[in-house]
Design a protein around this motif. Sequence first.
Motif, PDB file in Angstrom:
ATOM      1  N   ASP A  33      38.788  91.840  27.569  1.00  0.00           N
ATOM      2  CA  ASP A  33      39.907  90.995  27.646  1.00  0.00           C
ATOM      3  C   ASP A  33      40.613  90.731  26.264  1.00  0.00           C
ATOM      4  O   ASP A  33      41.669  90.741  25.848  1.00  0.00           O
ATOM      5  N   LYS A  34      39.409  90.603  25.271  1.00  0.00           N
ATOM      6  CA  LYS A  34      39.991  90.377  24.029  1.00  0.00           C
ATOM      7  C   LYS A  34      40.743  91.623  23.246  1.00  0.00           C
ATOM      8  O   LYS A  34      41.917  91.496  23.072  1.00  0.00           O
ATOM      9  N   TYR A  35      40.105  92.596  23.576  1.00  0.00           N
ATOM     10  CA  TYR A  35      40.693  93.954  23.007  1.00  0.00           C
ATOM     11  C   TYR A  35      41.940  94.324  23.870  1.00  0.00           C
ATOM     12  O   TYR A  35      42.780  95.199  23.339  1.00  0.00           O
ATOM     13  N   ALA A  36      41.937  94.110  25.269  1.00  0.00           N
ATOM     14  CA  ALA A  36      43.181  94.314  25.795  1.00  0.00           C
ATOM     15  C   ALA A  36      44.120  93.111  25.772  1.00  0.00           C
ATOM     16  O   ALA A  36      45.329  93.246  26.441  1.00  0.00           O
ATOM     17  N   LYS A  37      44.222  92.368  24.718  1.00  0.00           N
ATOM     18  CA  LYS A  37      44.839  91.206  24.251  1.00  0.00           C
ATOM     19  C   LYS A  37      45.325  90.399  25.354  1.00  0.00           C
ATOM     20  O   LYS A  37      46.549  90.052  25.438  1.00  0.00           O
ATOM     21  N   ILE A  38      44.451  89.803  26.167  1.00  0.00           N
ATOM     22  CA  ILE A  38      44.850  89.014  27.264  1.00  0.00           C
ATOM     23  C   ILE A  38      43.753  87.972  26.991  1.00  0.00           C
ATOM     24  O   ILE A  38      43.284  87.152  28.100  1.00  0.00           O
TER      25      ILE A  38
END
Length: 424
Positions: free
Chosen positions: A137-142
Amino acid sequence: MVKAIVGANWGDEGKGKITDMLAEQSDIIVRFQGGSNAGHTIINDYGKFALHLLPSGVFYNHTTCIIGNGVALNIPYLQKEIDDIVSKGVPKPHILVSDRAQILMPYHIDFDAYEEERLGGKAFGSTKSGIAPFYSDKYAKIGFQVSELFDEDTLTEKVARVTEQKNIMLEHMYHKPLINPEELLSTLHEYRDIVEPYVCDTSLYISNALKEGKTVLLEGQLGTLKDPDFGIYPMVTSSSTLAAYGAIGAGIPPYEIKDIITVVKAYSSAVGAGEFVSEIFGDEADELRRRGGDGGEFGATTGRPRRMGWFDAVASRYGVRMQGATEVALTVLDVLGYLDEIPVCVGYEIDGTVTKDFPVTAKLKKAKPVYEILPGWKEEIRGITKYEDLPENCRNYIEFIEKELGVPITMVSNGPGRHEIIHR
Ligand code: GDP
């Protein structure tokens, strides 16, 4: 001056002990990656502790302990760990949490468990702490940054948006209960109240401390072989375990890291699935597991029995190289005192050719260990404080490993306690 303490192997090398020891002469200790998925075991004057999220410097009055921006911050866990050590008589530690750290959400833990369940026998052996869903989620920007807890409009909007996406997965992929956005928002309000006293621009704090000449320790979790790029992918963790990442996960310039103390274990152990060339089984493994670490080799977080093996010079040399080790701390050497002979894995045979270089996972699967047998020392070495007082075969073992690693072994740990260390 910044020093990093990192692992060369699969984790559980005894980094916690070395950090706890070096924290005595340090001002700031920073966790820069990972979350509460792995643990350090520390034995000191207050007792025996298994820390998962807090840096191993929390036992000293003079230190500031920082949860860096690179960490997966499980807020209720942070609270629990602080309460736990304080209840055992440790003075309340001075803790700072990066305003840029991201929050491990309750649903990350659920998704971790659901995914393991879905994969059944093909699972990754996750500790189900939510780490992989968190970093995805961090790298998917959520992901949710700590700073966002203090911006109500952003928070409300984001909770609604993210919940919608997560609920599609929960309903159609996992067939599990859905997330209620109001409940999630109120959980995040609780998180905000817990974390508020600790929140800080920790990168700036460290930068100012370095200008004042303070000593900073970066404390790594797990080891090189669990790094997502350089480890035994895909049986790795989801954040970089390398000292280089310490610069990012703590928010400091890379050139500030002057000393990279890489912890190497005198034999091998691993938790979870994945390639492990020098692994041993049966009675031989049981005995090493029973005698290993402090009271046996069982995971500090999960209690799972660790997989055991002989020292792997191929993996460890690669491990120290990828860390950029400036010095090595060799740990748990005392454990090997029962053996007549000690095998050391000095090469991998792959398709009929022997290599000394650690390969990619596909080749690793085919590797067979090539052993050299060293004589044991058959003596208890706990309590010895001078290098010269170690039995000759024990010194030979250390010097053999040092030559294989190509990095000076400056510390030899011969017991779990804070002061059980031989400096060379
Ligand atoms: P970490 O995650 O790298 O800090 O490692 P762990 O704490 O999971 O595992 C190390 C284990 O070995 C702990 O139980 C330590 O107390 C123990 N330990 C560390 N150094 C030594 C040592 O030199 N000798 C012995 N016998 N145990 C040690």
